[in-house]
Scaffold this motif. Structure first.
Motif, short mmCIF file in Angstrom:
data_model
loop_
_atom_site.label_atom_id
_atom_site.label_comp_id
_atom_site.label_asym_id
_atom_site.label_seq_id
_atom_site.Cartn_x
_atom_site.Cartn_y
_atom_site.Cartn_z
N SER A 59 0.84 -1.21 0.00
CA SER A 59 0.00 0.00 0.00
C SER A 59 0.87 1.24 0.00
O SER A 59 2.08 1.17 0.26
CB SER A 59 -0.91 0.03 1.25
OG SER A 59 -0.14 0.30 2.40
N GLY A 60 0.24 2.37 -0.25
CA GLY A 60 0.93 3.65 -0.17
C GLY A 60 1.36 3.94 1.26
O GLY A 60 2.43 4.51 1.50
N THR A 61 0.53 3.56 2.21
CA THR A 61 0.85 3.78 3.62
C THR A 61 2.10 2.99 4.01
O THR A 61 3.01 3.52 4.67
CB THR A 61 -0.35 3.36 4.51
OG1 THR A 61 -1.52 4.01 4.01
CG2 THR A 61 -0.14 3.77 5.94
N CYS A 86 -4.62 13.18 3.74
CA CYS A 86 -5.18 12.04 4.47
C CYS A 86 -4.24 11.62 5.59
O CYS A 86 -3.09 12.07 5.67
CB CYS A 86 -5.43 10.88 3.51
SG CYS A 86 -3.93 10.18 2.82
N ALA A 88 -2.60 8.95 6.19
CA ALA A 88 -1.54 7.95 5.94
C ALA A 88 -0.13 8.46 6.28
O ALA A 88 0.62 7.76 6.97
CB ALA A 88 -1.61 7.47 4.48
N ASP A 153 5.28 12.31 -2.08
CA ASP A 153 4.11 11.43 -2.00
C ASP A 153 3.28 11.65 -3.27
O ASP A 153 2.55 12.63 -3.39
CB ASP A 153 3.30 11.76 -0.74
CG ASP A 153 2.07 10.88 -0.58
OD1 ASP A 153 1.68 10.22 -1.56
OD2 ASP A 153 1.49 10.86 0.52
N ALA A 155 0.92 9.70 -4.44
CA ALA A 155 -0.31 8.91 -4.43
C ALA A 155 -1.41 9.57 -5.25
O ALA A 155 -2.29 8.90 -5.78
CB ALA A 155 -0.78 8.69 -3.00
N GLN A 156 -1.38 10.91 -5.35
CA GLN A 156 -2.44 11.60 -6.07
C GLN A 156 -1.95 12.28 -7.35
O GLN A 156 -2.74 12.95 -8.02
CB GLN A 156 -3.08 12.66 -5.16
CG GLN A 156 -3.69 12.07 -3.90
CD GLN A 156 -4.63 13.03 -3.19
OE1 GLN A 156 -4.83 14.15 -3.61
NE2 GLN A 156 -5.23 12.56 -2.11
N SER A 177 0.74 5.15 -4.55
CA SER A 177 -0.34 4.27 -4.08
C SER A 177 -1.12 3.80 -5.30
O SER A 177 -1.35 4.57 -6.23
CB SER A 177 -1.29 5.03 -3.15
OG SER A 177 -2.52 4.34 -3.03
N LYS A 182 -7.12 5.53 -7.20
CA LYS A 182 -6.00 6.41 -7.56
C LYS A 182 -5.86 6.51 -9.09
O LYS A 182 -6.54 5.83 -9.84
CB LYS A 182 -4.71 5.94 -6.90
CG LYS A 182 -4.77 5.91 -5.38
CD LYS A 182 -4.96 7.29 -4.77
CE LYS A 182 -5.40 7.25 -3.33
NZ LYS A 182 -4.38 7.40 -2.34
#
Ligand SMILES: *Cc1c(COP(=O)(O)O)cnc(C)c1O
Length: 359
Positions: A59-61, A86, A88, A153, A155-156, A177, A182
């Motif tokens: 996961s991204g986390t 978020c 995370a 990061d 993720a987005q 992520s 996503k």
């Protein structure tokens, strides 16, 4: 009265025949855990960023956590991060025992404010986690000037640029992520990428617990499966077309919304936006605490699911004060459905709902 059709969801993955075929092939091969497909996905993502390598995780986390561990960040170290994101990144910092130092955002970009980051800097700061929110790069040039290692990061945000540089190719480490909603999805999944092979090797050792010459404290099982990587790889091949469709939809929304008293996404000079989210800001609703909630309800009645793009600012979890811009974003930011699987009819319905609400 128009009959209520199905609700247009806030987000939906673009799953096509290519993804289904890719997963089927892995199933038919009977090699379904981490194997050659994960490796190909790692190479594909690294090539996308122009980096030599990546390490896939669950996961991204998890990617954020092992990124911090790879930098030997732990007890007593401080890590900067924006309050408006978020949970995370905050949880990853807490899990390695480090101290989160929250920073307010720039309301125009929703990204971490470099000058606020400078004020939060102490000699204990060992890294800064820089999420590129909603598809727009943070001000990496200003952030680099702080002299603290940057964990990007992504993720987005994939494919966006800042001063001609591709987002995700600049920090000491980059995390992705592949969660279902996503830009590029695999169901669940994450990745750590870097140009530093020794850092990637550290991440690999943390990801796997077996078949190592010595027992490595901190190693666990964060392996991605070939089933997930197959989807990711099939999606990666279509990523450019996904981003093109996102840009096109964003321009349609922008044309409809310009001049109705809302704040549409701004793109700072030297940046490009990939519109993971189309986030507008409403006139300040502070006087009506439930204003945003009411508007979300009215859109739902029109068959369009809108969302608050960040559930809760992190300083509120930590009961801290002094983050006025994160709070204003939380009060006034609304995310409108925008994803490549959105049909032209869906887009027209969304635009109709926007026009009814605001013109
Ligand atoms: C989704 C997301 C994460 C966490 O990724 P998961 O794969 O859901 O663990 C981290 N940071 C940002 C900015 C995200 O949007």
């Amino acid at each position: 009265m128009i009959a209520r059709t199905m609700m247009i969801p806030h987000s939906r993955p673009a799953i096509e025949t290519a993804d289904i075929r890719a997963v089927t092939e892995v199933l038919q091969s009977r090699r379904i855990a981490q194997g050659g497909v994960v490796e190909r996905f790692e190479h594909g993502m690294a090539a996308y960023f122009g980096l030599p390598g990546g390490v896939a995780v669950t996961s991204g986390t998890a990617a954020l956590e092992v990124a911090l561990r790879a930098l030997s960040i732990g007890s007593g170290d401080e890590v900067l991060l924006p309050s408006y994101v978020c949970a995370a990144p905050l949880l990853a910092i807490q899990r390695v025992g480090a101290i989160p130092r929250l920073v307010d955002i720039d309301l125009g970009s929703f990204n971490i404010d470099p000058s606020a980051a400078r004020q939060a800097l102490t000699p204990k700061a060992k890294a800064i986690i820089v999420p590129h929110l909603f598809g727009l790069s943070a001000d990496l040039t200003e952030l680099e000037a702080l002299g603290v290692p940057i964990i990007e990061d992504c993720a987005q945000t994939l494919g966006a640029t800042e001063q001609g540089r591709r987002v995700g190719s600049i920090g000491i480490l980059t995390v992705c992520s592949f969660y279902a909603t996503k830009l590029l999805c695999a169901g669940e999944g994450g990745m750590v990428l870097s140009r530093d092979e020794s850092l990637l090797e550290r991440v690999r050792r943390l990801r796997e617990y077996d078949e190592t010459p010595s027992l490595h404290p901190g190693s666990t099982n964060l392996k991605m499966t070939d089933l997930h990587a197959a989807i990711g790889l099939a999606q990666l091949e279509r990523l450019d077309s996904f981003l093109k469709r996102r840009r096109w939809l964003a321009e349609e929304y922008r044309a409809t919304l310009s001049g109705v008293g809302l704040v549409v996404p701004t793109v700072p000079t030297g940046h490009t936006h990939t519109y993971y989210r189309f986030v507008i800001r409403l006139p300040d609703l502070a006087s009506t605490a439930d204003g945003l909630h009411d508007i979300i309800g009215r859109f739902e009645a029109r068959g369009v699911q809108c969302r608050k793009p960040v559930f809760r600012s992190l300083h509120r979890y930590l009961k801290l004060d002094g983050f006025p811009f994160a709070e204003e974003a939380e009060r006034t930011a609304l995310s409108i459905p925008l994803f490549p699987a959105l049909t032209d009819e869906d887009a027209a319905q969304i635009l109709q709902a926007l026009r009814s609400e605001w013109s």
